[in-house]
Design an enzyme around this catalytic site. Sequence first.
Site, PDB file in Angstrom:
ATOM      1  N   ASP A 184       0.843  -1.209   0.000  1.00 17.06           N
ATOM      2  CA  ASP A 184       0.000   0.000   0.000  1.00 17.06           C
ATOM      3  C   ASP A 184       0.878   1.259   0.000  1.00 17.06           C
ATOM      4  OD1 ASP A 184       0.848  -0.204   2.608  1.00 17.06           O
ATOM      5  OD2 ASP A 184      -1.148  -0.164   3.515  1.00 17.06           O
ATOM      6  N   SER A 185       2.204   1.068  -0.002  1.00 16.25           N
ATOM      7  CA  SER A 185       3.118   2.182  -0.258  1.00 16.25           C
ATOM      8  C   SER A 185       2.798   2.833  -1.607  1.00 16.25           C
ATOM      9  CB  SER A 185       4.572   1.688  -0.259  1.00 16.25           C
ATOM     10  OG  SER A 185       4.719   0.573  -1.125  1.00 16.25           O
TER      11      SER A 185
ATOM     12  N   GLU B  68      -1.045  -5.405   8.933  1.00 15.73           N
ATOM     13  CA  GLU B  68      -0.173  -4.686   9.873  1.00 15.73           C
ATOM     14  C   GLU B  68      -0.737  -4.747  11.285  1.00 15.73           C
ATOM     15  OE1 GLU B  68       0.422  -0.660   8.604  1.00 15.73           O
ATOM     16  OE2 GLU B  68       1.236  -1.259   6.657  1.00 15.73           O
TER      17      GLU B  68
ATOM     18  N   GLU C   6       9.651  -3.719  10.191  1.00 12.71           N
ATOM     19  CA  GLU C   6      10.036  -2.428   9.597  1.00 12.71           C
ATOM     20  C   GLU C   6      10.550  -1.471  10.672  1.00 12.71           C
ATOM     21  OE1 GLU C   6       7.143  -0.774   6.926  1.00 12.71           O
ATOM     22  OE2 GLU C   6       8.213   1.141   6.774  1.00 12.71           O
TER      23      GLU C   6
HETATM   24  O1  KIV Z   1       3.602  -1.041   1.566  1.00 12.82           O
HETATM   25  C1  KIV Z   1       4.763  -1.451   1.481  1.00 12.82           C
HETATM   26  O2  KIV Z   1       5.475  -1.233   0.490  1.00 12.82           O
HETATM   27  C2  KIV Z   1       5.303  -2.187   2.607  1.00 12.82           C
HETATM   28  C3  KIV Z   1       6.785  -2.402   2.654  1.00 12.82           C
HETATM   29  C4  KIV Z   1       7.429  -1.168   3.135  1.00 12.82           C
HETATM   30  C5  KIV Z   1       7.181  -3.571   3.460  1.00 12.82           C
HETATM   31  O3  KIV Z   1       4.596  -2.571   3.492  1.00 12.82           O
END
Ligand code: KIV
Length: 264
Positions: free
Chosen positions: A45-46, A114, A181
């Site tokens: 979701d980044s 998460e 993280e």
């Molecule tokens: O959303 C994402 O890209 C992530 C990574 C930073 C592990 O959760």
Amino acid sequence: MKPTTVTHLRQWKQEQRKFATLTAYDASFAKLFEEQGIKLMLVGDSLGMTLQGHDSTLPVTVADIAYHTRAVRRGAPACLLLADLPFMAYATPEQTFANAAEVMRAGANMVKIEGGSWLCETVKMLTERAVPVCGHLGLTPQSVNLFGGYKVQGRDELAAKQLMEDAKNLEFAGIQLLVLECVPTELARNITEALSIPVIGIGAGNGTDGQILVMHDAFGITGGHTPKFAKNFLAQSGDLRSAVQHYIQEVEQGIYPAAEHSFN
Ligand code: KIV
């Protein structure tokens, strides 16, 4: 190419063979990554920040994740593909099932969620219904408003103890993988050694089984603040394909992440 499965990852952990993974959001990059040897990719979701230009991951929807998952799957048919369940997509059992089904149908092999021990029931429910789950502990970006910013987690004894306990509880509940993280190197190493499932770090030092980078951080595309753990492999390589190869080699040889990319 033979598909990568979670069994391969477990075997790599047993053999103490480190592995490199990347986020991917489209078919072209996914194809390039797979051709260069990336075996596991994450539709994170980044993408809310890297692709959509938001200042957090919170606006991302399940439809966004499913759209990009379909594209990545077309580009990289053999990779083990993780997809994030975004903010509030796993708040109730009904939402969790429907949303997990949507991203699995889009081509994911596993969903990532998460949070700590409070998610054990969710992990159990998903696993019982044939949806493999990856946990995500430490700096969990969906909780940025609770944390008051993107901060390193697990720095004091109590927080470190809690993270260790969460990791063990989630493993007991059935997660197949864990992302850690932005946690101190020693804590990440201890958690990795305490668990039998593979642990993938980002900003968690070089003691985890695997490493993941947001692809924009690996190529120096990220605008504004660059995280301490990021490394621009494109700058040292000159082209995308060798950048990916350098990233893989440096992770496998324990060169990346170095102390300068880690937290103590
Ligand atoms: O959303 C994402 O890209 C992530 C990574 C930073 C592990 O959760």
